[in-house]
Design an enzyme around this catalytic site. Sequence first.
Site, mmCIF file in Angstrom:
data_model
loop_
_atom_site.group_PDB
_atom_site.id
_atom_site.type_symbol
_atom_site.label_atom_id
_atom_site.label_comp_id
_atom_site.label_asym_id
_atom_site.label_seq_id
_atom_site.Cartn_x
_atom_site.Cartn_y
_atom_site.Cartn_z
ATOM 1 C CD GLU A 98 57.146 71.675 49.500
ATOM 2 O OE1 GLU A 98 57.500 71.845 50.665
ATOM 3 O OE2 GLU A 98 57.186 70.574 48.941
ATOM 4 C CB CYS A 122 55.163 57.458 40.630
ATOM 5 S SG CYS A 122 54.739 58.002 38.956
ATOM 6 N N GLY A 171 53.359 67.482 40.893
ATOM 7 C CA GLY A 171 52.370 67.374 39.829
ATOM 8 C C GLY A 171 52.889 66.827 38.515
ATOM 9 C CD GLU A 172 52.807 64.095 33.973
ATOM 10 O OE1 GLU A 172 53.702 63.444 34.512
ATOM 11 O OE2 GLU A 172 52.966 64.705 32.892
ATOM 12 C CG LEU A 226 62.490 54.425 30.947
ATOM 13 C CD1 LEU A 226 61.231 54.300 30.108
ATOM 14 C CD2 LEU A 226 63.732 54.316 30.057
ATOM 15 C CG ASN A 302 66.134 62.357 47.009
ATOM 16 O OD1 ASN A 302 67.272 62.321 47.446
ATOM 17 N ND2 ASN A 302 65.847 62.868 45.824
ATOM 18 C CB CYS A 345 63.712 64.303 42.865
ATOM 19 S SG CYS A 345 64.948 65.119 41.921
HETATM 20 N N1 SAH Z 1 55.353 64.256 37.169
HETATM 21 C C1 SAH Z 1 56.616 64.560 36.562
HETATM 22 C C2 SAH Z 1 57.520 65.394 37.456
HETATM 23 C C3 SAH Z 1 57.887 64.655 38.701
HETATM 24 S S1 SAH Z 1 59.246 65.094 39.690
HETATM 25 C C4 SAH Z 1 57.321 63.260 36.205
HETATM 26 O O1 SAH Z 1 56.860 62.206 36.621
HETATM 27 O O2 SAH Z 1 58.324 63.298 35.491
HETATM 28 C C5 SAH Z 1 60.706 64.867 38.778
HETATM 29 C C6 SAH Z 1 61.418 63.518 38.917
HETATM 30 O O3 SAH Z 1 61.632 63.098 40.272
HETATM 31 C C7 SAH Z 1 60.653 62.410 38.248
HETATM 32 O O4 SAH Z 1 61.511 61.665 37.430
HETATM 33 C C8 SAH Z 1 60.200 61.582 39.419
HETATM 34 O O5 SAH Z 1 59.918 60.267 39.053
HETATM 35 C C9 SAH Z 1 61.374 61.716 40.350
HETATM 36 N N2 SAH Z 1 61.076 61.316 41.728
HETATM 37 C C10 SAH Z 1 59.867 61.224 42.332
HETATM 38 N N3 SAH Z 1 59.996 60.806 43.595
HETATM 39 C C11 SAH Z 1 61.313 60.622 43.824
HETATM 40 C C12 SAH Z 1 62.075 60.234 44.965
HETATM 41 N N4 SAH Z 1 61.509 59.961 46.125
HETATM 42 N N5 SAH Z 1 63.416 60.177 44.833
HETATM 43 C C13 SAH Z 1 64.015 60.499 43.659
HETATM 44 N N6 SAH Z 1 63.346 60.897 42.559
HETATM 45 C C14 SAH Z 1 62.006 60.950 42.632
#
Ligand code: SAH
Length: 371
Positions: A98, A122, A171-172, A226, A302, A345
């Site tokens: 997406e 995560c 993705g990372e 973080l 979220n 996010c």
């Molecule tokens: N893999 C990358 C990009 C991830 S998405 C990373 O880890 O940074 C971007 C952000 O959204 C990241 O900080 C991630 O931790 C956060 N995120 C993931 N799931 C979420 C959720 N359910 N609610 C709010 N933020 C979230």
Amino acid sequence: MSAATANERTNLLGLPKAELDTFVAEMGSKPFRARQLMNWLYKRGEGDIPSMTDLAKDFRAELVQRAEVAVPEIVKTQVASDGTRKWLLSGGNGQAFEMVYIPEEDRGTLCISSQVGCALDCSFCSTAQQGFNRNLTTAEIVGQVWLANRELGWQRGDKRIITNIVFMGMGEPLANFRAVVPAIRIFLDDLGFDISRRRVTLSTSGLVPQIYKLAEEVNCALAVSLHAPNDELRSQLVPINRKHNIAELLEACWHYLDEQNGRSVTFEYVMLDGINDQPEHARELAKLLRDKPAKLNLIPFNPYPGTPYRRSPQAAIEKFRDELMQRGLIVTIRKTRGDDIDAACGQLAGQVTDRTIVRLGSKTFGLQVRA
Ligand code: SAH
């Protein structure tokens, strides 16, 4: 047509300038052809090779044989009540990923994916639930920005519609280093999308060795997930922390800024009710980042089906922010956008099985979706 095509033709969207130069040279043409091509692709938004009229006829004819401009296929488009727009894109073989466009008064941000699924696991992220499928190619990453521009119309008056790009979709990005770095080059190149380095943000969960590598390769903004002020808690939320702890991660961040002459790293911190949102967490976090070139971005969690976590109440988020600000940190609270279409996010799960019918709505700039 999918970016990963079945035929042998090269997708021009996957080639940064240096590679396009080589490609053109292999065809026996002069380097200025590469510049012309980039002009058609990224300034004029042309995807049809025969329509690139200032290319010599012979060159064009051969190019049609050897190359193409292919972008991921749109499976579904949704528009949220706040104007946020989410596209579900096909990655072939029933896979999907997406991208999300977030309009704001002074900018338009495109949030793109770097992988189908994610392997980082995560605990609060919905993408993690689907596991890892595959890396996207450079052409599929650049293709997202090209496609979104095409869908949105590239410019409004003399202003661009997409002004910022963030790798915060699925993705990372640093786990797909080899495809992501050339894509960033195309975003930054004045012959490419020509976006300033402070407006292209790579967000990582903390792949420390790749942050050092990135510092040698490209110059873009860095955001780091973080989410906790100490190793014990972070290792539960972001398992990569068991391999590379907070101290190592912060060292890598400061090194990145030194190498790139950057101003600050943005640290993302998801607000999970009762988990990492207490005043003592804020105080610990302030100790960690005080007097450092750091900004904090608090992200209200979220929720998605099946998650055990809850979003911290607004009052707790604001209290957390105030604790940090009193200690001199720069803190923002991320506005949740597009949550009525699960575009926020961590909600990008990309179920391709849900083939919602899309039809053009009567409102301008709007697609209506019905199941
Ligand atoms: N893999 C990358 C990009 C991830 S998405 C990373 O880890 O940074 C971007 C952000 O959204 C990241 O900080 C991630 O931790 C956060 N995120 C993931 N799931 C979420 C959720 N359910 N609610 C709010 N933020 C979230």
